[in-house]
Scaffold this active site. Structure first.
Site, PDB file in Angstrom:
ATOM      1  N   ASP A  14       0.599  -0.989   0.071  1.00  0.00           N
ATOM      2  CA  ASP A  14       0.476  -0.004  -0.004  1.00  0.00           C
ATOM      3  C   ASP A  14       0.920   0.872   0.146  1.00  0.00           C
ATOM      4  O   ASP A  14       2.243   1.099   0.341  1.00  0.00           O
ATOM      5  CB  ASP A  14      -0.768   0.162   1.542  1.00  0.00           C
ATOM      6  N   ASP A  16      -0.509   5.158   0.164  1.00  0.00           N
ATOM      7  CA  ASP A  16      -0.424   6.022   1.714  1.00  0.00           C
ATOM      8  C   ASP A  16      -0.429   5.583   2.932  1.00  0.00           C
ATOM      9  O   ASP A  16      -1.528   4.520   3.435  1.00  0.00           O
ATOM     10  CB  ASP A  16      -1.883   6.909   1.322  1.00  0.00           C
ATOM     11  N   SER A  47      -3.281   0.959  -4.316  1.00  0.00           N
ATOM     12  CA  SER A  47      -3.920   2.243  -3.315  1.00  0.00           C
ATOM     13  C   SER A  47      -4.657   2.400  -3.943  1.00  0.00           C
ATOM     14  O   SER A  47      -5.634   1.771  -4.745  1.00  0.00           O
ATOM     15  CB  SER A  47      -2.887   2.949  -3.654  1.00  0.00           C
ATOM     16  N   ASN A  48      -5.689   2.279  -2.594  1.00  0.00           N
ATOM     17  CA  ASN A  48      -6.868   2.163  -3.223  1.00  0.00           C
ATOM     18  C   ASN A  48      -7.338   4.231  -3.298  1.00  0.00           C
ATOM     19  O   ASN A  48      -8.679   4.613  -3.528  1.00  0.00           O
ATOM     20  CB  ASN A  48      -7.861   2.161  -1.510  1.00  0.00           C
ATOM     21  N   ASN A  49      -6.734   4.775  -3.223  1.00  0.00           N
ATOM     22  CA  ASN A  49      -6.948   6.167  -3.033  1.00  0.00           C
ATOM     23  C   ASN A  49      -7.279   6.049  -5.018  1.00  0.00           C
ATOM     24  O   ASN A  49      -6.317   5.700  -5.593  1.00  0.00           O
ATOM     25  CB  ASN A  49      -5.311   7.233  -3.659  1.00  0.00           C
ATOM     26  N   LYS A 189      -9.689  -2.168  -2.085  1.00  0.00           N
ATOM     27  CA  LYS A 189      -9.867  -3.549  -1.111  1.00  0.00           C
ATOM     28  C   LYS A 189     -11.211  -2.810   0.164  1.00  0.00           C
ATOM     29  O   LYS A 189     -10.843  -1.736   0.164  1.00  0.00           O
ATOM     30  CB  LYS A 189      -8.284  -2.896  -0.300  1.00  0.00           C
ATOM     31  N   ASP A 214      -1.486  -0.171   6.127  1.00  0.00           N
ATOM     32  CA  ASP A 214      -2.125   0.299   7.455  1.00  0.00           C
ATOM     33  C   ASP A 214      -3.221   0.390   7.354  1.00  0.00           C
ATOM     34  O   ASP A 214      -3.666   1.283   9.267  1.00  0.00           O
ATOM     35  CB  ASP A 214      -1.030   1.430   6.651  1.00  0.00           C
TER      36      ASP A 214
END
EC number: 3.1.3.-
Length: 270
Positions: A14, A16, A47-49, A189, A214
């Site tokens: 991940d 962020d 990343s989920n961003n 995710k 995280d």
């Protein structure tokens, strides 16, 4: 617990809260990825961003002395756009979101409509949007009530920045769900589609892969669902006490990537 690190060839990491917070790299990030490259590990930056494009991710990492290719970047935007295009390649969508999701929808040939008079909207696609407002909420509500399907890039209620948390995609999605009485389909995710997409794109196998994140509710839950070895770093959203609160237990907890590298160098075992 004794762990032979040599068996793990692939790392899903991940970004962020693990590699950086906002524009600032977290301690030891660049050194950790040099270490992984030296040991010939394969890496997927996951990343989920949904706010930035793959190219922007590559540039952002490069400024932190971390080198990646666009093929190594997996985001909730690319996952969402892939499944929308596969399900209905001729669809028209109303998109709430920033450059990342818009770029991926465009690359997949999906037509985005912003004209509120157009009633032929098949999907309302929601990503994190720091310009979200009442007008966008109203448009999304009306499209969904008129029959459009509601899709979200990710469920994250918060997003870590240098000065603390800000509302994430999940918070915006919740407001649309509340005023429409509709439950969104989410692709990032910890949804199984996200890891299926990643494994398909990378060729990774679960047996020799580690996932580092995280967030217990997304990163670690996803890893545990797929029997992937999971490592929680405490530089982002969740801390050690959250493990007891949530009951979500990672395979390993480390303070940061500096500590993880030290553990991996301890004669190959931890």
């Amino acid at each position: 617990m004794y762990l032979t690190w040599e068996r793990y060839k692939n790392f899903i990491v991940d970004m962020d809260g693990v590699i950086y917070r906002g524009k600032h790299p977290l301690p030891g990030s660049d050194d950790f990825f040099r270490f992984l490259r030296e040991r010939k590990s394969k890496i997927a930056f996951f990343s989920n961003n949904s706010t930035i494009t793959k190219g922007q991710y590559v540039d952002k990492l490069k400024k932190m002395n971390i080198y990646a290719s666009e093929d190594e970047i997996i985001s909730s935007s690319s996952i969402t756009a892939y499944y929308v295009a596969r399900e209905n390649p001729q669809s028209q969508v109303y998109c709430i979101g920033e450059a990342g999701i818009r770029d991926e929808l465009q690359k997949n040939g999906i037509k985005m409509i912003d004209d509120s008079s157009n009633e032929n909207i098949h999907f309302v696609i929601v990503g994190m949007d720091r310009q979200f407002n009442y007008e966008k909420l109203t448009k999304a509500m009306r499209y969904v009530l008129n029959g459009a399907q509601l899709y979200g890039t990710n469920p994250d209620l918060t997003y870590p920045m240098e000065d603390g948390l800000i509302p994430g995609c999940g918070a915006i999605l919740a407001s649309i769900e509340a005023c429409t009485g509709t439950k969104a389909k989410v692709f990032g995710k910890p949804q199984p589609e996200s890891i299926q997409f990643l494994l398909e794109m990378t060729g990774f196998s679960v047996e020799d892969t580690i996932l580092i994140g995280d967030r217990l509710d997304t990163d670690i839950v996803l890893a545990k669902q797929q029997n992937i070895f999971s490592i929680l770093v405490l530089t982002g959203v969740h801390q050690g006490e959250d493990v007891k609160k949530t009951g979500i237990v990672p395979d390993m907890i480390v303070e940061n990537l500096i500590e993880l590298k030290k553990i991996m160098l301890m004669k190959g075992e931890a």
